[in-house]
Every structure is written in C-alpha cells, then in structure tokens.
Design a protein around this motif. Structure first.
Motif, PDB file in Angstrom:
ATOM      1  N   VAL A  59       0.840  -1.203   0.000  1.00  0.00           N
ATOM      2  CA  VAL A  59       0.000   0.000   0.000  1.00  0.00           C
ATOM      3  C   VAL A  59       0.874   1.251   0.000  1.00  0.00           C
ATOM      4  O   VAL A  59       0.545   2.263  -0.629  1.00  0.00           O
ATOM      5  N   CYS A  60       1.993   1.188   0.695  1.00  0.00           N
ATOM      6  CA  CYS A  60       2.892   2.344   0.782  1.00  0.00           C
ATOM      7  C   CYS A  60       3.773   2.503  -0.452  1.00  0.00           C
ATOM      8  O   CYS A  60       4.419   3.550  -0.599  1.00  0.00           O
ATOM      9  N   VAL A  61       3.809   1.504  -1.322  1.00  0.00           N
ATOM     10  CA  VAL A  61       4.684   1.594  -2.493  1.00  0.00           C
ATOM     11  C   VAL A  61       3.869   1.602  -3.787  1.00  0.00           C
ATOM     12  O   VAL A  61       3.748   2.636  -4.452  1.00  0.00           O
ATOM     13  N   SER A  62       3.273   0.476  -4.147  1.00  0.00           N
ATOM     14  CA  SER A  62       2.585   0.379  -5.442  1.00  0.00           C
ATOM     15  C   SER A  62       1.293   1.195  -5.469  1.00  0.00           C
ATOM     16  O   SER A  62       1.035   1.929  -6.426  1.00  0.00           O
ATOM     17  N   VAL A  63       0.466   1.054  -4.441  1.00  0.00           N
ATOM     18  CA  VAL A  63      -0.791   1.814  -4.411  1.00  0.00           C
ATOM     19  C   VAL A  63      -0.503   3.311  -4.324  1.00  0.00           C
ATOM     20  O   VAL A  63      -1.178   4.128  -4.956  1.00  0.00           O
ATOM     21  N   TYR A  64       0.506   3.678  -3.558  1.00  0.00           N
ATOM     22  CA  TYR A  64       0.913   5.083  -3.472  1.00  0.00           C
ATOM     23  C   TYR A  64       1.365   5.609  -4.830  1.00  0.00           C
ATOM     24  O   TYR A  64       1.024   6.731  -5.226  1.00  0.00           O
ATOM     25  N   ALA A  65       2.103   4.792  -5.587  1.00  0.00           N
ATOM     26  CA  ALA A  65       2.547   5.214  -6.917  1.00  0.00           C
ATOM     27  C   ALA A  65       1.362   5.421  -7.851  1.00  0.00           C
ATOM     28  O   ALA A  65       1.316   6.394  -8.614  1.00  0.00           O
ATOM     29  N   ALA A  66       0.369   4.512  -7.785  1.00  0.00           N
ATOM     30  CA  ALA A  66      -0.809   4.645  -8.637  1.00  0.00           C
ATOM     31  C   ALA A  66      -1.611   5.894  -8.271  1.00  0.00           C
ATOM     32  O   ALA A  66      -2.037   6.654  -9.147  1.00  0.00           O
ATOM     33  N   CYS A  67      -1.810   6.131  -6.967  1.00  0.00           N
ATOM     34  CA  CYS A  67      -2.554   7.320  -6.527  1.00  0.00           C
ATOM     35  C   CYS A  67      -1.836   8.600  -6.932  1.00  0.00           C
ATOM     36  O   CYS A  67      -2.463   9.557  -7.399  1.00  0.00           O
ATOM     37  N   VAL A 122      14.311   1.688   3.810  1.00  0.00           N
ATOM     38  CA  VAL A 122      13.004   1.036   3.748  1.00  0.00           C
ATOM     39  C   VAL A 122      12.134   1.466   4.929  1.00  0.00           C
ATOM     40  O   VAL A 122      10.920   1.669   4.790  1.00  0.00           O
ATOM     41  N   SER A 123      12.739   1.619   6.084  1.00  0.00           N
ATOM     42  CA  SER A 123      11.975   2.033   7.263  1.00  0.00           C
ATOM     43  C   SER A 123      11.420   3.445   7.121  1.00  0.00           C
ATOM     44  O   SER A 123      10.425   3.788   7.776  1.00  0.00           O
ATOM     45  N   ALA A 124      12.033   4.256   6.268  1.00  0.00           N
ATOM     46  CA  ALA A 124      11.580   5.638   6.098  1.00  0.00           C
ATOM     47  C   ALA A 124      10.429   5.765   5.105  1.00  0.00           C
ATOM     48  O   ALA A 124       9.844   6.853   4.975  1.00  0.00           O
ATOM     49  N   ILE A 125      10.101   4.679   4.405  1.00  0.00           N
ATOM     50  CA  ILE A 125       9.064   4.765   3.365  1.00  0.00           C
ATOM     51  C   ILE A 125       7.702   5.165   3.925  1.00  0.00           C
ATOM     52  O   ILE A 125       7.080   6.113   3.422  1.00  0.00           O
ATOM     53  N   PRO A 126       7.161   4.500   4.958  1.00  0.00           N
ATOM     54  CA  PRO A 126       5.818   4.867   5.439  1.00  0.00           C
ATOM     55  C   PRO A 126       5.664   6.325   5.869  1.00  0.00           C
ATOM     56  O   PRO A 126       4.706   6.988   5.453  1.00  0.00           O
ATOM     57  N   PRO A 127       6.578   6.878   6.688  1.00  0.00           N
ATOM     58  CA  PRO A 127       6.379   8.286   7.067  1.00  0.00           C
ATOM     59  C   PRO A 127       6.502   9.258   5.897  1.00  0.00           C
ATOM     60  O   PRO A 127       5.782  10.264   5.844  1.00  0.00           O
ATOM     61  N   ILE A 128       7.381   8.949   4.936  1.00  0.00           N
ATOM     62  CA  ILE A 128       7.510   9.842   3.774  1.00  0.00           C
ATOM     63  C   ILE A 128       6.239   9.799   2.931  1.00  0.00           C
ATOM     64  O   ILE A 128       5.727  10.847   2.498  1.00  0.00           O
ATOM     65  N   VAL A 129       5.707   8.603   2.709  1.00  0.00           N
ATOM     66  CA  VAL A 129       4.474   8.467   1.936  1.00  0.00           C
ATOM     67  C   VAL A 129       3.322   9.170   2.641  1.00  0.00           C
ATOM     68  O   VAL A 129       2.525   9.890   2.019  1.00  0.00           O
ATOM     69  N   ALA A 130       3.216   8.983   3.957  1.00  0.00           N
ATOM     70  CA  ALA A 130       2.137   9.621   4.713  1.00  0.00           C
ATOM     71  C   ALA A 130       2.239  11.141   4.632  1.00  0.00           C
ATOM     72  O   ALA A 130       1.229  11.839   4.453  1.00  0.00           O
ATOM     73  N   ALA A 131       3.446  11.669   4.737  1.00  0.00           N
ATOM     74  CA  ALA A 131       3.624  13.128   4.695  1.00  0.00           C
ATOM     75  C   ALA A 131       3.221  13.693   3.340  1.00  0.00           C
ATOM     76  O   ALA A 131       2.548  14.728   3.258  1.00  0.00           O
TER      77      ALA A 131
END
Length: 244
Positions: A59-67, A122-131
């Motif tokens: 959700v944080c990678v592929s779905v985020y890219a599509a959105c 990799v650990s930084a992906i969720p907070p960056i996507v959320a921001a």
C-alpha cells in the motif's frame, strides 16, 4: 475529428487499463512484502489479532505510486496549484516502486545483501508516503477535487455571426467558419455510436466549440427534426373566376 473504433477496441479500452493495473499491483506485492520483512517488520498484536505489518508495504509503495500518478495527471490537466508537488511525488513513487522490486529480487537471488543503509531507507518509506499524501489532500480550497475551470472559447454567441446553415458557410466573430446541419448531425451520431449522452458538453468536445455554442447547435438540430416531422400543408386550390 471523430474515430469510430471497432467493438473489440472499445472493449479493450474499458477492460485493458484496469486489468493491467490490477495484475501489476498483484505482481508487486511479494517483492514489497519481502523487502519490508528484510527491514525488520514482522507480526504485531493488534487488538488481540496477530497482524503481519510487512503485508501493508504494498500500500505504501505500489498503491501510493498509482494514486500519485492519478493526482498528478488531474493536477496537470486542471493547472492546479499543487501540480508540481503531485508530479514530483508521482515520479518519486515510480522510482521507489522500481527500486523496491529490484532490491527485493537481488536479495532473494543472493546478488546483494542487506545492510543498515537499506534498513534505514526502507523504514523511512511509510512516514515519507504519509507526509506527501497529507500534503496533497490537505491543500488549500482551490486545489480541492471540485475546481472551476473556465470553458474554452467562451465568447458571446451571436446568431448572425455563428449561424448553422445548410451549406456550412456561416461565420462567427473572428472569422471562424460556422458548421452545417450535416456536420452537427454527424457529431451527434458519433456520440450515440460511442454510447455517450448527447449533451451540450459532450457535443462541444467533438465540435470544438464552447458548450454554450454547442447547446445552440443542438437546439437548432432539434428544431429542424421537429419541423421535418410536421406534415406539409396542402397547396391552396386555385380560385375560380366568378361568373354572372
């Protein structure tokens, strides 16, 4: 210019994009879950239920890219103030999705090994996507999903300047050639063949006129059709001369 696509092409346009998107997202899931597991995500007790947090990485990678790609496209088309951020996020999301797949498969096939830099990234992906998602969704009012866009070529209509004629030789202000009744009827037929509603807005796209002008053309076509359905008046009988 309108193009009448064959049935299989119309079906492919409707089914193809969502099918390809769904398959691409499904194929991306294993690699992104594996990458999250490498970074240390595991099972987490959530209200008594054991939840594998690594399964949420897609959700944080592929779905985020599509959105991000969709938001960037809409922002660019409507010239919204947040278009630069949306486009930057879409490009970054695509790079992130590509790197996630490559790194995961390289680790699985022992071409590379994990390290503290990879775990930290990799650990930084969720907070960056959320921001970034919060930045795009919490934008000012003029970047909301309802955004007024000025209609193209919204000029004052004048029947004498933009008149639909039998020969299509009417002209509008600025010397633009008017459309003939046949041209407008052909555009209406193309809308019906494509399964679209015959509205001034849809007709305006095909005619390359403002919706207000297309509405006038549509009214003229309806008036012509109604007139054609009326029975012709019988010619008056000749008057006989009066005789004494």
């Amino acid at each position: 210019m309108t193009v009448d696509l064959p049935g299989y092409a119309k079906g492919m346009r409707r089914v193809g994009p969502p099918l390809v998107l769904a398959v691409a997202l499904l194929m991306s899931i294993p690699g992104e879950i594996h990458l999250a597991e490498v970074a240390g995500w595991g099972r987490f007790s959530f209200f008594g239920f054991g939840l594998n947090m690594a399964t949420l990485m897609p959700v944080c990678v592929s779905v985020y890219a599509a959105c991000s790609a969709v938001i960037a496209d809409v922002a660019k088309r409507l010239n919204l103030p947040n278009r630069k951020s949306a486009i930057t996020g879409a490009v970054a999301a695509l790079i992130l999705a590509l790197c996630a797949q490559d790194i995961s498969h390289l680790i699985q096939l022992n071409y590379m090994h994990t390290g503290w830099l990879l775990v930290g990234a990799v650990s930084a992906i969720p907070p960056i996507v959320a921001a970034h998602m919060l930045h795009m969704s919490a934008a000012p009012a003029d970047t909301s999903s309802v955004h007024e866009v000025p209609e193209p070529e919204e000029l004052e209509y004048d029947d004498e300047d933009d008149e639909m004629t039998e020969a299509g030789n009417g002209r509008r202000r600025g010397g633009r050639k008017g459309l003939s009744l046949d041209e407008v009827e052909e555009a209406i037929r193309s809308l019906k063949d494509a399964g679209d509603d015959v509205t001034p807005e849809n007709l305006a796209v095909i005619l390359k006129r403002a919706p207000r002008t297309a509405r006038r053309y549509l009214d003229k076509v309806k008036a012509a059709e109604a007139k054609a359905k009326q029975p012709e008046e019988a010619p008056a009988a000749p008057m006989l001369p009066l005789t004494a």
